[in-house]
Enzyme design. Structure first.
Site, mmCIF file in Angstrom:
data_model
loop_
_atom_site.group_PDB
_atom_site.id
_atom_site.type_symbol
_atom_site.label_atom_id
_atom_site.label_comp_id
_atom_site.label_asym_id
_atom_site.label_seq_id
_atom_site.Cartn_x
_atom_site.Cartn_y
_atom_site.Cartn_z
ATOM 1 N N GLU A 189 0.782 -1.327 -0.159
ATOM 2 C CA GLU A 189 0.009 0.097 -0.081
ATOM 3 C C GLU A 189 0.958 1.235 -0.106
ATOM 4 O O GLU A 189 0.463 2.277 0.814
ATOM 5 C CB GLU A 189 -0.863 -0.072 1.084
ATOM 6 C CG GLU A 189 -2.015 -1.273 1.153
ATOM 7 C CD GLU A 189 -2.960 -1.083 2.407
ATOM 8 O OE1 GLU A 189 -2.700 -0.275 3.224
ATOM 9 O OE2 GLU A 189 -4.111 -1.637 2.100
ATOM 10 N N GLU A 260 -6.796 -7.906 -0.611
ATOM 11 C CA GLU A 260 -7.396 -7.632 0.885
ATOM 12 C C GLU A 260 -8.995 -7.258 0.530
ATOM 13 O O GLU A 260 -9.277 -6.181 0.366
ATOM 14 C CB GLU A 260 -6.620 -6.588 1.524
ATOM 15 C CG GLU A 260 -5.284 -6.852 2.048
ATOM 16 C CD GLU A 260 -4.704 -6.020 2.924
ATOM 17 O OE1 GLU A 260 -5.298 -5.142 3.493
ATOM 18 O OE2 GLU A 260 -3.477 -5.917 3.209
#
Length: 835
Positions: A189, A260
Site C-alpha cells: 500500500e 485484501e
C-alpha cells in the site's frame, strides 16, 4: 511472464521467467505461473482463485493443520500470508524461524493440503503488527529513511528480501520448483504515502519492483494499492468493494486481483465491536468476479492472536475475531458457510468465467445482468444484480422472471437456474459460548508488588527525560523515569483546600505516576491521538520528594510516512500551585531504567517466580503495579481455552512463561465495555496440571474474578424462509451442463454439529414469524405448535440433519397465518456423543 490473450497458444512475454517442466506438485506437470488479462495460469491451467489470509505468527503450529483444512473445506484454494521481518531478525544478523515463526513449515503444510500460497514479503507489511514488521534495530541505522530511495534502507531491505527468497528456493517452495507459492508481493500500500517522499518515492517504487523481479522467483510479483506498479508487477486492489472501487490493472495484459477483502475491521483498545455482514462480503465478491475478477483474498480468513508484544500501537491482542474463522479457529457462521456456498456457485461458472466472452446490459434503473458466454456451446453464466440497497426488484432475463432482494446478486451458472443469491443465507448460523470448567474454579492467588524506584535506585543519567522508543528499543513496554525535588515548608500551599498539581505532557502512549512511592494516577493517549496531558493533585512534603514516572508503549506505529521519526514518552514535567509558583522539572535531571524488576527476574516463569517473594492477598484491591500468580489444571477435552480478565485494569498475561498478550479492561469503548474481555490461551501452551498463570496488573485491582474458560460454537441454528432457493450443493455441472443432483429442489434448514458432536437438544424451533438471531430467538405472533416435535424427529441424536422448510410439513391444514410469509427458525445444542 505476461501472456497475450489471443487465440494463439499462450506466449510468454518475459523470457527471464521462462520455466522448465521438471518436477510435479501433487501429480501435476510443472510449467510455472504466468498471466494474461483474464487470469493467472498455473501449471498451464487457468484458475479461479479464492484465497484467505492466515498469518503463521498469530496462531500456533499445532493449530495450523486444522486452520488450513477448514479454509480448504470453506472453498479456498490459496492461503495468503505476510512475512514478518521483526520476528525473523529481531537482532541484526540473528535469525529465528522456530515455533510459530517457522515459515517453511507453514508453507509446506499448505502445499500438503493441495493449496497455493501468496507470499507477501513486504518487508514493510503494516498488518497492525508491531512497527509494521520492520525490526527496531533498523530505526537506529545511521541516516536511514524507511521506504524511500535511501541507500541504507535499500541495502537492508534487499539483503532481507533476498534472504527470504533464497530460503524459499532452497526448500523448493516456488511453483516452478513444485512448491505451492504462486504469487509474491513486494512493498505494501505504498501509494498511501508515496507523495510524502516525492521523487524519492517514485524512484523507490521502480527500484523495489526491479529488485524483486530480478530475484527470478518464477512467479509473478504484485504491489497492492499501487496504481503505477512497474511492469511486469501487477497492481492489485485492497478494500471492501473492489468490484466498484478498483480502477483496474494498469495494463490490459494484467489480471484483476483483490489482495485484501476486509472481512470486518481490526480493533484498537477503546473500539466498539467491528462487524461486516456475510451478505455484504458475498455481494462484493460476486460483483468482483462478474467484472473480470480472477482472485479474491479475504483479509482476514483467520485473524488469530497478537501474542506477547507483537500488536501495533493500541491494537488489541485479539485480531480480526469476526473473520470466517474466529480467534480460536472456530467457524463463525453464517460467514464461513455462506462464503463456502458462494465459492461453489462461482466454481459452477468456472468455464464461462475463464473462457467465455463477457457481456452485459441494464435491466432497469438499479438492475443489470452480466454474462459470460462461449458461442456455440452450453457454456454460459449470468450475474443478475440489484444495486438498490433498500428495495427488492423482479427482472426478466431470457424469458424468465427472477426475484432479486435489495443489494443482491443472483448467480446463474447456466444462465437459467439460480443456485445462489448473495443476500439469502441458506447455510447454518452459530453462537459462541464461553464455559467455565470445574477444574479451573476457585483459583488461589498470591501477589508480589513491583518496587517503585527513586533516584537512589535509579540515579540521574540525563538532564531531560530520554525519548521512550529509544530508551526501550522495543525490548519491553515499560521504562522508569525518576527525579526528586527539595521543598521547604514555605514552598507548600498554606491553605488545606489547595494542593499542588503534577502535570506531565507526554508524546504517548501511557504512564503511571508515583510521588514518594505512592501511586497518584495514570494517563494514556489513543490510537488516533498518541499524545496526552496527565495532571492530578498531589501531596508533597517539606524536604526531598521523589517522583517516579513509568512510561509505557502499547506497540510501535505500523503505518504512515517517516516512521523512523516517531517519538513517545514524557516531554515536559511541571508542578503547579506551589507558593513559589510553577516549577519546571523537565530539565531537573532524570534517571532511567529499562523494564520492571519482575521482568528482569522472569517472575512470569516457573523458575523465575521462585526468585520473587509472594504473599497472600489481604486487601480488596492490591497496589498499582503488582504481580499476581496462581496455578490451574487444563480443562478436559479439546475445546479452545481462554481467560476472562474480569475486575482487572491493564497489564500482561503469561501462562507457563508464554506471553499471551496485553490486556486493557479499563479502557472502555463508547458502549461502556472493554474492547476485549477474553484472551486466548493456546492448548499447546498448557500442561495437564499445575499450569503457572502470572498476571502483571498495572492498576489497583484484585484477580479474584478472573475466569479460565473453554470456548465452543456448539449452539447452531438455521433461519430460512419457505421461498428461499435450494442449497447450492443441490446443483452440479456435468458435461458442460448444470443439473440438479437432488430429488426435490426446495428450501431447507441444513444443520451440522462441529467436531463430530451430535444434536442433543432442540432449544428453539418455530415455523411462522420468529425473530432474533442465533442464541436469541423469540416467538413471533405466528407459530406452528408442531414445529419442535417435527424438528426433533429430523435432527435429535444426529450429527447433521436437513429439515424441509415447506408449509405442508408444519401446516398441513394450510390455515396458519395465511397473510404472513413463513420462516423456519431452529436452534439446537451440540455435544460429544456418549456412545
Amino acid at each position: 511472464m505476461v501472456l497475450d490473450r489471443r487465440p494463439v497458444l499462450l506466449v510468454l512475454a518475459i523470457a527471464s521467467l521462462l520455466v522448465s517442466t521438471a518436477v510435479s506438485h501433487r501429480g501435476r506437470q510443472i510449467q510455472g505461473v504466468v498471466y494474461d488479462g483474464r487470469s493467472l495460469i498455473i501449471n498451464g491451467k487457468r484458475e479461479l482463485l479464492f484465497s484467505g489470509s492466515i498469518h503463521y505468527p498469530r496462531s500456533t503450529p499445532d493449530m495450523w493443520p486444522e486452520l488450513i483444512e477448514k479454509a480448504k473445506h470453506g472453498g479456498l484454494n490459496v492461503i495468503q500470508t505476510y512475512v514478518f521481518w521483526n520476528v525473523h531478525e529481531p537482532v541484526k544478523g540473528e535469525f529465528n524461524f522456530e515455533g510459530n515463526y517457522d515459515l517453511v513449515k507453514f508453507i509446506k503444510l499448505i502445499g500438503e493440503h493441495g493449496m497455493y500460497v501468496t507470499l507477501r514479503v513486504g518487508p514493510f507489511i503494516q498488518a497492525e503488527w508491531n512497527h509494521g514488521g520492520l525490526p527496531y534495530w533498523l530505526r537506529e541505522v545511521p541516516d536511514i529513511i524507511f521506504r524511500s530511495d535511501n541507500a541504507p534502507f535499500k541495502y537492508h531491505m534487499k539483503k532481507y528480501v533476498k534472504m527470504i527468497i533464497n530460503k524459499m528456493k532452497e526448500e523448493k517452495l516456488f511453483a516452478p520448483q513444485g512448491g505451492p507459492i504462486i504469487l509474491a508481493q513486494i512493498e505494501n500500500e505504498y501509494n498511501h504515502i508515496q507523495l510524502a517522499y516525492r521523487e524519492l518515492g517514485t524512484r523507490y517504487v521502480q527500484w523495489a519492483a526491479n529488485m524483486a523481479v530480478g530475484l527470478k522467483t518464477g512467479v509473478p510479483w504484485v504491489m497492492c494499492k499501487q496504481k503505477d506498479a512497474p511492469d511486469p508487477v501487477i497492481n492489485t486492489c485492497n478494500g471492501r468493494h473492489c468490484g466498484d472501487t478498483f480502477t483496474g490493472p494498469n495494463k490490459p495484459n494484467k489480471p484483476s486481483i483483490w489482495t485484501e477483502n476486509w472481512t470486518a475491521q481490526y480493533r484498537v483498545f477503546g473500539d466498539p465491536p467491528s462487524q461486516r455482514a456475510a451478505e455484504d462480503i458475498a455481494y462484493s465478491v460476486a460483483r468482483f468476479f462478474s467484472k473480470n475478477g480472477t482472485l479474491t483474498n479475504y483479509y482476514m480468513y483467520h485473524g488469530g492472536t497478537n501474542f506477547g508484544r507483537t500488536s501495533a500501537v493500541f491494537t488489541t491482542t485479539r485480531y480480526y475475531d469476526e473473520a470466517p474463522l474466529d480467534e480460536y479457529g472456530l467457524q463463525r457462521e453464517p460467514k464461513w458457510s455462506h462464503l463456502r456456498d458462494l465459492h461453489k456457485a462461482l466454481n459452477l461458472c468456472k468455464k464461462a468465467l475463464l473462457w467465455g466472452t463477457p457481456g452485459g446490459q441494464k435491466l432497469g434503473k438499479h438492475t443489470e445482468v452480466r454474462t459470460f458466454e462461449k458461442p456455440g456451446t452450453h457454456i454460459c453464466a449470468a450475474f443478475l444484480s440489484n444495486n438498490n440497497s433498500k428495495v427488492a426488484h423482479t427482472v426478466k432475463f431470457r424469458g424468465d422472471i427472477f426475484y432479486l432482494p435489495p443489494r443482491s446478486i443472483s448467480i446463474l451458472p447456466d444462465c437459467k437456474n439460480v443456485v445462489f443469491n448473495t443476500q439469502i443465507i441458506v447455510s447454518q448460523h452459530n453462537a459462541r459460548n464461553f464455559v467455565r470448567p470445574k477444574v479451573a474454579e476457585n483459583l488461589k492467588w498470591k501477589m508480589s508488588p513491583e518496587p517503585i524506584p527513586s533516584v537512589h535506585q535509579v540515579p540521574i543519567s540525563n538532564k531531560i527525560p530520554n525519548e521512550l522508543y529509544g530508551l526501550l528499543k522495543d525490548t519491553t513496554d515499560y521504562g522508569w523515569y525518576t527525579t526528586s525535588i527539595e521543598l521547604s515548608q514555605h514552598d507548600l500551599p498554606m491553605r488545606p483546600d489547595i494542593l499542588p498539581v503534577l502535570r506531565i505532557s507526554s508524546l504517548g502512549h501511557a504512564l503511571h505516576a508515583f510521588v514518594n512511592g505512592e501511586y497518584i494516577g495514570s494517563g494514556h493517549g489513543s490510537h488516533e491521538e498518541k499524545g496526552f496531558v496527565f495532571q492530578t493533585a498531589i501531596t508533597l512534603k517539606a524536604g526531598t520528594n521523589h517522583i517516579a514516572v513509568l512510561g509505557m508503549t502499547v506497540g510501535l506505529p505500523d503505518s504512515g510516512a517517516y516512521m523512523e521519526h516517531r517519538f513517545a514518552g514524557p516531554r515536559a514535567v511541571t508542578i503547579l500551585g506551589l507558593n513559589t509558583g510553577t516549577i519546571d522539572l523537565t530539565q531537573n535531571g532524570w534517571g532511567h531504567q529499562v523494564g520492571l524488576s519482575g521482568e528482569k527476574n522472569l517472575a512470569f516463569t516457573e523458575d523465575g517466580s521462585k526468585k520473587v517473594e509472594w504473599s497472600e492477598i489481604k486487601e480488596e484491591k492490591g497496589k498499582a503495579l503488582t504481580w499476581y500468580k496462581t496455578q490451574f489444571d487444563s480443562p478436559e477435552g479439546k475445546d479452545p481455552v481462554a481467560i476472562r480478565m474480569t475486575g482487572m485494569g491493564k497489564g500482561m498475561i503469561w501462562v507457563n512463561g508464554q506471553n499471551i498478550g496485553r490486556y486493557w479492561m479499563s479502557y472502555l469503548s463508547p458502549l461502556g465495555k472493554s474492547s476485549q474481555e477474553e484472551y486466548h490461551i493456546p492448548r499447546s501452551f498448557l500442561k495437564t496440571t499445575q499450569n503457572v498463570l502470572v498476571v502483571l496488573e498495572e492498576e489497583k485491582a484484585n484477580p479474584k474474578d478472573i475466569e479460565i474458560l473453554t470456548v465452543n460454537r456448539d449452539t447452531i441454528c438455521s433461519y430460512i424462509t419457505d421461498s428461499a432457493p435450494p442449497h447450492v450443493k443441490s446443483w452440479a455441472r456435468e458435461e458442460s451442463k448444470i443439473r440438479a443432483v437432488v430429488d426435490s429442489l426446495q428450501a431447507a434448514a441444513h444443520l451440522k454439529c462441529p467436531n463430530h458432536k451430535k444434536i442433543v437438544a432442540i432449544e428453539f424451533a418455530s415455523f411462522g414469524d420468529p425473530v432474533g438471531a442465533c442464541g436469541n430467538f423469540v416467538l413471533g405472533k405466528c407459530n406452528a405448535a408442531t414445529t419442535k416435535g417435527i424438528v426433533e424427529q429430523y435432527c435429535l441424536g444426529k450429527q447433521k440433519c436437513v429439515v424441509p422448510a415447506k408449509k405442508e410439513l408444519f401446516d398441513k391444514n394450510g390455515d396458519l397465518c395465511p397473510d404472513i410469509k413463513k420462516t423456519l427458525a431452529i436452534q439446537v445444542k451440540c455435544a460429544p456423543s456418549k456412545d
